[in-house]
Motif scaffolding. Structure first.
Motif: not given
Length: 66
Positions: A27-30, A33-41, A48-52
């Motif tokens: 997992l990595a956060w930008s 910006a409020n962006i979350l990146i994941s890699t899978n096996w 994803w864009e993370v919002q509240e």
């Protein structure tokens, strides 16, 4: 789809929609910006864009690829 929070007394665990079928490998956060990146096996990459809003945290799928 909103994150699901398990407990109010502990650090919350969250889930994101469309996280893949073969476990998240990283997992990595930008930093800017409020962006979350994941890699899978299985070689997939998801973003994803993370919002509240109104006290609820949401992860909105933005991109995916292999």
């Amino acid at each position: 789809m909103a994150f699901a929070q398990r407990s109010n007394t502990e650090r919350p665990d969250y889930s994101v929609p469309h996280a893949g079928n073969d476990g998240i490998s990283s997992l990595a956060w930008s930093p800017s910006a409020n962006i979350l990146i994941s890699t899978n096996w299985d070689g997939g990459v998801r973003c994803w864009e993370v919002q509240e809003q109104g006290g609820q945290i949401q992860a909105i799928p933005k991109a995916q690829g292999t």
